[in-house]
Motif scaffolding. Structure first.
Motif, PDB file in Angstrom:
ATOM      1  N   MET A   1      -8.063  14.290  16.597  1.00  0.00           N
ATOM      2  CA  MET A   1      -6.969  14.256  15.802  1.00  0.00           C
ATOM      3  C   MET A   1      -6.672  12.826  15.524  1.00  0.00           C
ATOM      4  SD  MET A   1      -5.122  16.295  13.606  1.00  0.00           S
ATOM      5  CE  MET A   1      -5.209  18.026  14.813  1.00  0.00           C
ATOM      6  N   SER A   2      -6.859  12.421  14.241  1.00  0.00           N
ATOM      7  CA  SER A   2      -6.344  10.851  14.310  1.00  0.00           C
ATOM      8  C   SER A   2      -5.411  10.852  12.973  1.00  0.00           C
ATOM      9  CB  SER A   2      -7.551  10.119  13.817  1.00  0.00           C
ATOM     10  OG  SER A   2      -7.422   8.818  13.166  1.00  0.00           O
ATOM     11  N   PRO A   3      -4.386  10.144  12.878  1.00  0.00           N
ATOM     12  CA  PRO A   3      -3.302  10.265  11.675  1.00  0.00           C
ATOM     13  C   PRO A   3      -3.838   9.141  10.794  1.00  0.00           C
ATOM     14  CG  PRO A   3      -2.555   8.788  13.830  1.00  0.00           C
ATOM     15  CD  PRO A   3      -3.774   9.427  14.140  1.00  0.00           C
ATOM     16  N   LEU A   4      -4.822   8.460  10.928  1.00  0.00           N
ATOM     17  CA  LEU A   4      -5.481   7.861  10.018  1.00  0.00           C
ATOM     18  C   LEU A   4      -4.350   6.541   9.340  1.00  0.00           C
ATOM     19  CD1 LEU A   4      -8.098   9.692   8.309  1.00  0.00           C
ATOM     20  CD2 LEU A   4      -8.565   8.119  10.208  1.00  0.00           C
ATOM     21  N   THR A   5      -3.716   6.348  10.501  1.00  0.00           N
ATOM     22  CA  THR A   5      -2.483   5.214   9.838  1.00  0.00           C
ATOM     23  C   THR A   5      -2.799   3.853  10.114  1.00  0.00           C
ATOM     24  OG1 THR A   5      -1.110   5.570  11.814  1.00  0.00           O
ATOM     25  CG2 THR A   5      -0.611   6.894   9.810  1.00  0.00           C
ATOM     26  N   PRO A   6      -2.571   2.757   9.414  1.00  0.00           N
ATOM     27  CA  PRO A   6      -2.944   1.519   9.547  1.00  0.00           C
ATOM     28  C   PRO A   6      -2.198   0.978  10.962  1.00  0.00           C
ATOM     29  CG  PRO A   6      -2.035   1.714   7.354  1.00  0.00           C
ATOM     30  CD  PRO A   6      -1.801   2.918   8.213  1.00  0.00           C
ATOM     31  N   SER A   7      -2.955   0.416  11.854  1.00  0.00           N
ATOM     32  CA  SER A   7      -2.332  -0.522  13.229  1.00  0.00           C
ATOM     33  C   SER A   7      -1.868  -1.704  12.598  1.00  0.00           C
ATOM     34  CB  SER A   7      -3.675  -0.508  14.105  1.00  0.00           C
ATOM     35  OG  SER A   7      -4.515  -1.307  13.549  1.00  0.00           O
ATOM     36  N   TRP A   8      -2.378  -2.148  11.357  1.00  0.00           N
ATOM     37  CA  TRP A   8      -1.856  -3.348  10.984  1.00  0.00           C
ATOM     38  C   TRP A   8      -1.753  -3.496   9.382  1.00  0.00           C
ATOM     39  CZ3 TRP A   8      -3.789  -7.159   7.706  1.00  0.00           C
ATOM     40  CH2 TRP A   8      -2.930  -8.290   7.460  1.00  0.00           C
ATOM     41  N   ARG A   9      -0.718  -3.915   8.874  1.00  0.00           N
ATOM     42  CA  ARG A   9      -0.737  -3.958   7.188  1.00  0.00           C
ATOM     43  C   ARG A   9      -0.210  -5.329   6.967  1.00  0.00           C
ATOM     44  NH1 ARG A   9       0.765   1.067   4.002  1.00  0.00           N
ATOM     45  NH2 ARG A   9       2.297   1.386   5.380  1.00  0.00           N
ATOM     46  N   ALA A  10      -0.755  -5.704   5.804  1.00  0.00           N
ATOM     47  CA  ALA A  10      -0.082  -7.227   5.350  1.00  0.00           C
ATOM     48  C   ALA A  10       1.522  -6.620   4.866  1.00  0.00           C
ATOM     49  CB  ALA A  10      -0.540  -7.292   3.901  1.00  0.00           C
ATOM     50  N   PRO A  11       2.447  -8.018   5.076  1.00  0.00           N
ATOM     51  CA  PRO A  11       3.839  -7.742   5.065  1.00  0.00           C
ATOM     52  C   PRO A  11       4.040  -6.785   3.621  1.00  0.00           C
ATOM     53  CG  PRO A  11       3.137  -9.964   5.719  1.00  0.00           C
ATOM     54  CD  PRO A  11       1.913  -9.155   5.513  1.00  0.00           C
ATOM     55  N   TRP A  12       4.995  -6.216   3.626  1.00  0.00           N
ATOM     56  CA  TRP A  12       5.414  -5.367   2.523  1.00  0.00           C
ATOM     57  C   TRP A  12       5.215  -5.793   1.316  1.00  0.00           C
ATOM     58  CZ3 TRP A  12       5.065  -0.573   2.100  1.00  0.00           C
ATOM     59  CH2 TRP A  12       5.410   0.287   1.226  1.00  0.00           C
ATOM     60  N   ARG A  13       6.131  -6.941   0.976  1.00  0.00           N
ATOM     61  CA  ARG A  13       5.957  -7.882  -0.284  1.00  0.00           C
ATOM     62  C   ARG A  13       4.456  -8.124  -0.782  1.00  0.00           C
ATOM     63  NH1 ARG A  13      10.788 -11.905  -1.498  1.00  0.00           N
ATOM     64  NH2 ARG A  13      11.178 -10.773  -3.194  1.00  0.00           N
ATOM     65  N   THR A  14       3.860  -8.590   0.114  1.00  0.00           N
ATOM     66  CA  THR A  14       2.218  -8.875  -0.098  1.00  0.00           C
ATOM     67  C   THR A  14       1.347  -7.676  -0.323  1.00  0.00           C
ATOM     68  OG1 THR A  14       2.320 -10.774   1.273  1.00  0.00           O
ATOM     69  CG2 THR A  14       0.359 -10.128   0.881  1.00  0.00           C
ATOM     70  N   TRP A  15       1.756  -6.704   0.342  1.00  0.00           N
ATOM     71  CA  TRP A  15       1.007  -5.306   0.094  1.00  0.00           C
ATOM     72  C   TRP A  15       1.387  -4.664  -1.236  1.00  0.00           C
ATOM     73  CZ3 TRP A  15      -2.698  -2.409   2.015  1.00  0.00           C
ATOM     74  CH2 TRP A  15      -2.761  -1.173   2.014  1.00  0.00           C
ATOM     75  N   GLN A  16       2.561  -4.896  -1.859  1.00  0.00           N
ATOM     76  CA  GLN A  16       2.834  -4.060  -3.043  1.00  0.00           C
ATOM     77  C   GLN A  16       2.327  -4.952  -4.185  1.00  0.00           C
ATOM     78  OE1 GLN A  16       3.920  -1.409  -3.350  1.00  0.00           O
ATOM     79  NE2 GLN A  16       5.744  -0.838  -2.388  1.00  0.00           N
ATOM     80  N   ALA A  17       2.360  -6.301  -4.043  1.00  0.00           N
ATOM     81  CA  ALA A  17       1.807  -7.411  -5.124  1.00  0.00           C
ATOM     82  C   ALA A  17       0.294  -7.317  -5.301  1.00  0.00           C
ATOM     83  CB  ALA A  17       2.090  -8.645  -4.764  1.00  0.00           C
ATOM     84  N   PRO A  18       0.028  -7.523  -6.563  1.00  0.00           N
ATOM     85  CA  PRO A  18      -1.271  -7.574  -6.886  1.00  0.00           C
ATOM     86  C   PRO A  18      -2.049  -8.720  -6.197  1.00  0.00           C
ATOM     87  CG  PRO A  18      -0.060  -7.745  -8.822  1.00  0.00           C
ATOM     88  CD  PRO A  18       0.872  -7.858  -7.816  1.00  0.00           C
ATOM     89  N   ALA A  19      -3.357  -8.551  -5.711  1.00  0.00           N
ATOM     90  CA  ALA A  19      -4.232  -9.489  -5.013  1.00  0.00           C
ATOM     91  C   ALA A  19      -4.390 -10.866  -5.934  1.00  0.00           C
ATOM     92  CB  ALA A  19      -5.357  -8.773  -4.429  1.00  0.00           C
ATOM     93  N   HIS A  20      -4.376 -11.981  -5.463  1.00  0.00           N
ATOM     94  CA  HIS A  20      -4.755 -13.055  -6.123  1.00  0.00           C
ATOM     95  C   HIS A  20      -6.063 -13.804  -5.547  1.00  0.00           C
ATOM     96  CE1 HIS A  20      -1.252 -12.829  -8.805  1.00  0.00           C
ATOM     97  NE2 HIS A  20      -0.583 -12.698  -7.780  1.00  0.00           N
ATOM     98  N   THR A  21      -6.380 -13.398  -4.222  1.00  0.00           N
ATOM     99  CA  THR A  21      -7.312 -14.161  -3.697  1.00  0.00           C
ATOM    100  C   THR A  21      -7.940 -13.213  -2.538  1.00  0.00           C
ATOM    101  OG1 THR A  21      -6.085 -15.089  -1.740  1.00  0.00           O
ATOM    102  CG2 THR A  21      -6.395 -16.319  -3.518  1.00  0.00           C
ATOM    103  N   ARG A  22      -9.228 -13.157  -2.165  1.00  0.00           N
ATOM    104  CA  ARG A  22      -9.734 -12.384  -1.148  1.00  0.00           C
ATOM    105  C   ARG A  22      -8.965 -12.511   0.202  1.00  0.00           C
ATOM    106  NH1 ARG A  22     -13.955  -9.020   0.301  1.00  0.00           N
ATOM    107  NH2 ARG A  22     -14.775  -9.247   2.457  1.00  0.00           N
ATOM    108  N   ALA A  23      -8.525 -11.365   0.557  1.00  0.00           N
ATOM    109  CA  ALA A  23      -7.566 -11.278   1.877  1.00  0.00           C
ATOM    110  C   ALA A  23      -7.669 -10.103   2.514  1.00  0.00           C
ATOM    111  CB  ALA A  23      -6.442 -11.566   1.640  1.00  0.00           C
TER     112      ALA A  23
END
Length: 185
Positions: A1-23
């Motif tokens: 069983m795997s919850p498939l949740t991120p072990s790391w995610r970009a900071p919330w503000r960066t996560w929600q914003a459109p991507a401007h560069t490859r990251a």
């Protein structure tokens, strides 16, 4: 069983914003290894693509790109809107189209469907209180994974199917499978 949740995610503000560069935006541990999500601005230069902040998403397992979506959007609401309109991409090098359907109270009318050019179809559907990942090959359906205890049973899936489940959970697409009454509460 795997919850498939991120072990790391970009900071919330960066996560929600459109991507401007490859990251790198997220890392998701699975039984097959760790998938890494990369987001970058979309390649289409049309006015509509810019206005909708279209992005290109890549899910990588090690050095291999397993899943690419060419006309994605920012996570949560933006990506849910794009899935309802339809997106295109590649799963293990095989082109596919995907769309979400349904805001019905009836569970069998809600789902996310991926149609691959090699004749396969993968769908995430709702059955009572569980969600199922269904593989259709040559007109035969087979449930290959389902939710149990809040997480997906990712054992026995190939790397492409696991990448699709990572996409659904990380991008918030599983909210498309919820009944519309939950939006009221």
């Amino acid at each position: 069983m795997s919850p498939l949740t991120p072990s790391w995610r970009a900071p919330w503000r960066t996560w929600q914003a459109p991507a401007h560069t490859r990251a790198r935006y997220a890392e998701i541990p699975t039984p097959l290894g760790t998938y890494t999500l990369f987001r970058e601005p979309g390649r289409r230069l049309t006015a509509t693509a810019r206005a909708e902040a279209r992005e290109r998403w890549q899910f990588r397992l090690g050095e291999d790109t397993v899943l690419e979506i060419d006309d994605a959007a920012a996570p949560w609401y933006g990506m849910r809107v794009r899935m309802r309109r339809g997106v295109r991409g590649r799963l293990d090098g095989v082109p596919f189209t995907a769309h979400a359907r349904g805001r019905s109270l009836l569970a069998h009318r809600r789902g996310i469907h991926f149609t691959l050019d090699d004749g396969r179809a993968l769908s995430i559907t709702v059955h009572r209180l569980h969600r199922h990942l269904v593989r259709r090959v040559a007109g035969t359906d087979a449930v290959i994974s389902r939710t149990r205890g809040g997480g997906w049973d990712a054992r026995g899936l190939d790397r492409g199917e696991t990448a699709l489940l990572c996409l659904v959970t990380v991008a918030g697409l599983d909210r498309l499978l919820d009944p519309p009454l939950l939006d009221l509460f």
